[in-house]
Write a protein that holds these residues in place. Sequence first.
Motif, PDB file in Angstrom:
ATOM      1  N   THR A   1      -4.538   1.229  -1.505  1.00 44.83           N
ATOM      2  CA  THR A   1      -4.154   0.090  -1.639  1.00 44.83           C
ATOM      3  C   THR A   1      -4.583  -0.819  -2.984  1.00 44.83           C
ATOM      4  O   THR A   1      -5.319   0.117  -3.602  1.00 44.83           O
ATOM      5  CB  THR A   1      -4.864  -0.969  -0.355  1.00 44.83           C
ATOM      6  OG1 THR A   1      -6.238  -0.913  -0.691  1.00 44.83           O
ATOM      7  CG2 THR A   1      -4.443  -0.469   0.855  1.00 44.83           C
TER       8      THR A   1
ATOM      9  N   GLU B   1      -9.166   8.241  10.561  1.00 42.27           N
ATOM     10  CA  GLU B   1      -9.654   7.618   9.293  1.00 42.27           C
ATOM     11  C   GLU B   1     -10.873   6.968   9.647  1.00 42.27           C
ATOM     12  O   GLU B   1     -10.959   5.961  10.265  1.00 42.27           O
ATOM     13  CB  GLU B   1      -8.530   6.879   8.465  1.00 42.27           C
ATOM     14  CG  GLU B   1      -8.921   6.417   7.181  1.00 42.27           C
ATOM     15  CD  GLU B   1      -7.717   5.885   6.546  1.00 42.27           C
ATOM     16  OE1 GLU B   1      -7.161   6.693   5.774  1.00 42.27           O
ATOM     17  OE2 GLU B   1      -7.580   4.606   6.608  1.00 42.27           O
TER      18      GLU B   1
ATOM     19  N   TYR C   1       3.994  10.028  -1.803  1.00 43.84           N
ATOM     20  CA  TYR C   1       3.555   9.058  -0.958  1.00 43.84           C
ATOM     21  C   TYR C   1       4.597   8.286  -0.714  1.00 43.84           C
ATOM     22  O   TYR C   1       5.684   8.398  -1.111  1.00 43.84           O
ATOM     23  CB  TYR C   1       2.662   8.036  -1.541  1.00 43.84           C
ATOM     24  CG  TYR C   1       3.158   7.392  -2.895  1.00 43.84           C
ATOM     25  CD1 TYR C   1       3.664   6.043  -2.757  1.00 43.84           C
ATOM     26  CD2 TYR C   1       3.031   8.171  -4.188  1.00 43.84           C
ATOM     27  CE1 TYR C   1       4.073   5.363  -4.209  1.00 43.84           C
ATOM     28  CE2 TYR C   1       3.427   7.374  -5.534  1.00 43.84           C
ATOM     29  CZ  TYR C   1       4.146   5.976  -5.244  1.00 43.84           C
ATOM     30  OH  TYR C   1       4.573   5.775  -6.391  1.00 43.84           O
TER      31      TYR C   1
ATOM     32  N   GLY D   1      -5.689   7.386  11.718  1.00 43.96           N
ATOM     33  CA  GLY D   1      -4.753   7.477  10.388  1.00 43.96           C
ATOM     34  C   GLY D   1      -3.594   8.755   9.991  1.00 43.96           C
ATOM     35  O   GLY D   1      -3.039   9.183  11.142  1.00 43.96           O
ATOM     36  N   GLY D   2      -3.327   9.146   8.799  1.00 45.02           N
ATOM     37  CA  GLY D   2      -2.163   9.950   8.703  1.00 45.02           C
ATOM     38  C   GLY D   2      -2.456  11.305   9.124  1.00 45.02           C
ATOM     39  O   GLY D   2      -1.703  12.091   9.111  1.00 45.02           O
TER      40      GLY D   2
ATOM     41  N   THR E   1       1.088   4.714   1.779  1.00 45.21           N
ATOM     42  CA  THR E   1       0.846   5.393   2.824  1.00 45.21           C
ATOM     43  C   THR E   1       0.932   6.850   2.791  1.00 45.21           C
ATOM     44  O   THR E   1       1.886   7.271   2.135  1.00 45.21           O
ATOM     45  CB  THR E   1       1.303   4.429   3.904  1.00 45.21           C
ATOM     46  OG1 THR E   1       2.776   4.726   4.059  1.00 45.21           O
ATOM     47  CG2 THR E   1       0.825   3.148   3.958  1.00 45.21           C
ATOM     48  N   ARG E   2       0.373   7.560   3.632  1.00 46.95           N
ATOM     49  CA  ARG E   2       0.734   9.030   3.881  1.00 46.95           C
ATOM     50  C   ARG E   2       0.819   9.779   2.686  1.00 46.95           C
ATOM     51  O   ARG E   2       1.644  10.775   2.502  1.00 46.95           O
ATOM     52  CB  ARG E   2       2.011   8.976   5.015  1.00 46.95           C
ATOM     53  CG  ARG E   2       1.892   8.614   6.386  1.00 46.95           C
ATOM     54  CD  ARG E   2       3.353   8.899   6.905  1.00 46.95           C
ATOM     55  NE  ARG E   2       4.011   7.648   6.836  1.00 46.95           N
ATOM     56  CZ  ARG E   2       5.511   7.313   7.331  1.00 46.95           C
ATOM     57  NH1 ARG E   2       5.977   8.677   7.795  1.00 46.95           N
ATOM     58  NH2 ARG E   2       6.101   6.470   7.301  1.00 46.95           N
ATOM     59  N   THR E   3      -0.299   9.321   1.659  1.00 47.07           N
ATOM     60  CA  THR E   3      -0.178  10.293   0.515  1.00 47.07           C
ATOM     61  C   THR E   3      -0.935  11.853   0.805  1.00 47.07           C
ATOM     62  O   THR E   3      -1.893  11.761   1.224  1.00 47.07           O
ATOM     63  CB  THR E   3      -1.312   9.654  -0.347  1.00 47.07           C
ATOM     64  OG1 THR E   3      -0.905   8.065  -0.411  1.00 47.07           O
ATOM     65  CG2 THR E   3      -1.307   9.920  -1.647  1.00 47.07           C
TER      66      THR E   3
ATOM     67  N   LEU F   1      -4.641   6.409   2.587  1.00 46.85           N
ATOM     68  CA  LEU F   1      -4.097   5.096   2.070  1.00 46.85           C
ATOM     69  C   LEU F   1      -4.533   4.610   0.639  1.00 46.85           C
ATOM     70  O   LEU F   1      -5.745   5.049   0.189  1.00 46.85           O
ATOM     71  CB  LEU F   1      -4.445   4.325   3.130  1.00 46.85           C
ATOM     72  CG  LEU F   1      -3.714   2.733   2.881  1.00 46.85           C
ATOM     73  CD1 LEU F   1      -2.411   2.785   3.311  1.00 46.85           C
ATOM     74  CD2 LEU F   1      -4.430   1.720   3.956  1.00 46.85           C
TER      75      LEU F   1
ATOM     76  N   PRO G   1       0.920  -1.202  -0.121  1.00 46.93           N
ATOM     77  CA  PRO G   1      -0.095   0.039   0.173  1.00 46.93           C
ATOM     78  C   PRO G   1       0.844   1.397   0.104  1.00 46.93           C
ATOM     79  O   PRO G   1       1.816   1.152   0.384  1.00 46.93           O
ATOM     80  CB  PRO G   1      -0.756  -0.168   1.341  1.00 46.93           C
ATOM     81  CG  PRO G   1       0.010  -0.941   2.018  1.00 46.93           C
ATOM     82  CD  PRO G   1       0.718  -1.836   1.271  1.00 46.93           C
TER      83      PRO G   1
END
Length: 289
Positions: free
Chosen positions: A100, A247, A139, A242-243, A76-78, A98, A74
């Motif tokens: 995926t 989330e 990301y 979440g980031g 992450t932290r986009t 995120l 995945p």
Amino acid sequence: RLLDEANTFAAKYGTLLQVLIFPLIAAIAGGVKLFRDRQRNRPDLHLELVDVGRAGAAENVTFGLKITNLGECPATRTQYTWTPRSSLIMTPVPAGFLVTKGEPRRFEFTMDSDELIGHGLAGVMRSRYRLLGWLELTYYAGWGLWRTVDTAINVGNDPTIPVQLGKVPRPPWTDYITPLKTWQEKRIRDKDIRDLDRYLQRCREYLAARGVEVELLAPGESLNRLFTELRRRGWRSSYETGGRGYEVYAEKDYPPSSGMTIRLSANTLVDAATLVVASAIESDEEHGG
């Protein structure tokens, strides 16, 4: 003679080869294999236009920009940066989400049809008028590596496909002057925060018009009300840190075979749930559910 020398070398350095050299070679080979497997499975984001409306067919031209992860791991932290060069509006999305494999995300865009056609006519004389803006995604790809994917959105050559993707233009001259670049980035971040606040307020008003009140001074009651509304409409939901704070995830199946998945984040759990419930109700109304 060569055989005798080989036997002598093996007898003299056999213990050294077994204790040091062979394990070192095995460790290097294992590290190379691990690195190649990681490179093969690393997240790989691609951008694609979807659901592009025809120019002139309605008051506004709407379309989506789908983010697809072609890698196994995945992304992450986009984070994203939207740089407009026209009146093209992108619906704000909380950062730090995120992506995926098999669960694409998307950005929504809207622009007045007449203005889009005007940009197309002006672009015949000057190509720079064909540029509507560009989007840059950053990301986390693991192992301390960050990757970037970007695309420009230009006026299309055909009224049936009024927009198209292209290369991002070279950075403006202000990017080469650190104080000006820092000021510009801060201004963009502040604008994104204001846009998200306005979007949250529109979501609260949208929910209030449908009988779901979100009270900022009573977050516990509001949160219970929001998740109750999701359950009442048949959505399966959950939440986690979440980031960007919290989330919220929601999923629902529409007969006969379609489904919808929503995953949004915000600084607070109430804000994240507000965004998700508003999107869920919009989805229900589109599907007649």
